[in-house]
Design an enzyme around this catalytic site. Structure first.
Site, PDB file in Angstrom:
ATOM      1  N   LYS A   1       0.841  -1.209   0.000  1.00  0.00           N
ATOM      2  CA  LYS A   1       0.000   0.000   0.000  1.00  0.00           C
ATOM      3  C   LYS A   1       0.875   1.258   0.000  1.00  0.00           C
ATOM      4  O   LYS A   1       0.671   2.173  -0.788  1.00  0.00           O
ATOM      5  CB  LYS A   1      -0.926  -0.012   1.222  1.00  0.00           C
ATOM      6  CG  LYS A   1      -1.890   1.165   1.215  1.00  0.00           C
ATOM      7  CD  LYS A   1      -2.995   0.973   2.219  1.00  0.00           C
ATOM      8  CE  LYS A   1      -2.526   1.223   3.617  1.00  0.00           C
ATOM      9  NZ  LYS A   1      -2.718   2.529   4.166  1.00  0.00           N
TER      10      LYS A   1
ATOM     11  N   ASP B   1      -6.660   1.172   0.600  1.00  0.00           N
ATOM     12  CA  ASP B   1      -6.746   1.321   2.054  1.00  0.00           C
ATOM     13  C   ASP B   1      -8.152   0.917   2.488  1.00  0.00           C
ATOM     14  O   ASP B   1      -8.948   0.428   1.683  1.00  0.00           O
ATOM     15  CB  ASP B   1      -6.406   2.762   2.478  1.00  0.00           C
ATOM     16  CG  ASP B   1      -7.522   3.726   2.116  1.00  0.00           C
ATOM     17  OD1 ASP B   1      -8.416   3.353   1.315  1.00  0.00           O
ATOM     18  OD2 ASP B   1      -7.522   4.854   2.638  1.00  0.00           O
TER      19      ASP B   1
END
Ligand code: SF4
Length: 215
Positions: free
Chosen positions: A120, A138
């Protein structure tokens, strides 16, 4: 979400916010990397508060290394998990200096090799600092992808790969921010604000939340 609705969904988000930006404050790729590393399970507002004091004092890997773990902790102790984040950031700074001449590397593999940097974080840095069309999934994007039917998946990676397949290329660069902001302010976790949602006509979620009497 029907395939034909996907361009309309993104065109609507784009019209409301043509050039969306991260809410994390940063001026260089390194500041961005540090801020994203500090932001896991913390709010952008909380991270900005800390980095506004940290970056004027130390905003390069070399300067943060000079602070040391304890010196760094002093600046970030208002952020959750600050002890492990300080350790990771110091180790990351050491690798940046030793292996990358103090610069933030531009490939996913090199970024993910840095301590505390997962897929991420690497995606955010590649997208925001280097303009690559990556989509970091997310909690907001995971929820919006599933709830709207845009990119259903059981894991963040599944959602990310589906987004890569389904988001038309012209919307790919900013898709990350449009989806995060949409999830943060409209398609919120507990009760999505469908009554004020501009993309409601394209979203699969049913039943839509009606306008509350107080709104
Ligand atoms: S209509 Fe509701 S569920 Fe669908 S995107 Fe908008 S806020 Fe989210």
């Amino acid at each position: 979400m029907k395939k034909d609705n996907i361009p309309l969904f993104f065109a609507t988000l784009q019209a409301a916010n043509p050039t969306p930006e991260t809410e994390l404050e940063y001026a260089t790729p390194f500041e961005l990397l540090a801020a994203v590393l500090l932001s896991a399970q913390a709010t952008d507002v909380g991270v900005n508060k800390a980095t506004r004091k940290l970056f004027p004092v130390a905003n390069t890997p070399q300067a943060i290394l000079r602070l040391g773990v304890e010196g760094l902790e002093e600046y970030i102790k208002t952020i959750g998990l600050y002890r492990s984040k300080a350790k990771h950031l110091i180790e990351t700074c050491r690798m940046l200096v030793e292996l990358h001449g103090g610069e933030v590397p531009r490939t996913r593999a090199e970024l993910e090799a840095l301590p505390g940097v997962g897929r991420k974080t690497a995606n955010v840095v590649l997208n925001v600092a280097f303009g690559e069309a990556t989509i970091a999934v997310d909690t907001h994007i995971f929820r919006v992808g599933n709830r709207t039917g845009l990119a259903p998946g059981k894991t963040p990676l599944e959602v990310e790969l589906k987004l890569e397949k389904r988001v038309p290329f012209e919307f790919r660069l900013h898709a990350h921010h449009w989806l995060i902001l949409h999830g943060r302010y409209i398609c919120v976790a507990r009760t999505p604000k469908c009554w004020e949602c501009a993309v409601a006509p394209y979203c699969d979620y049913k039943p839509k939340t009606p306008r509350p009497k107080s709104a």
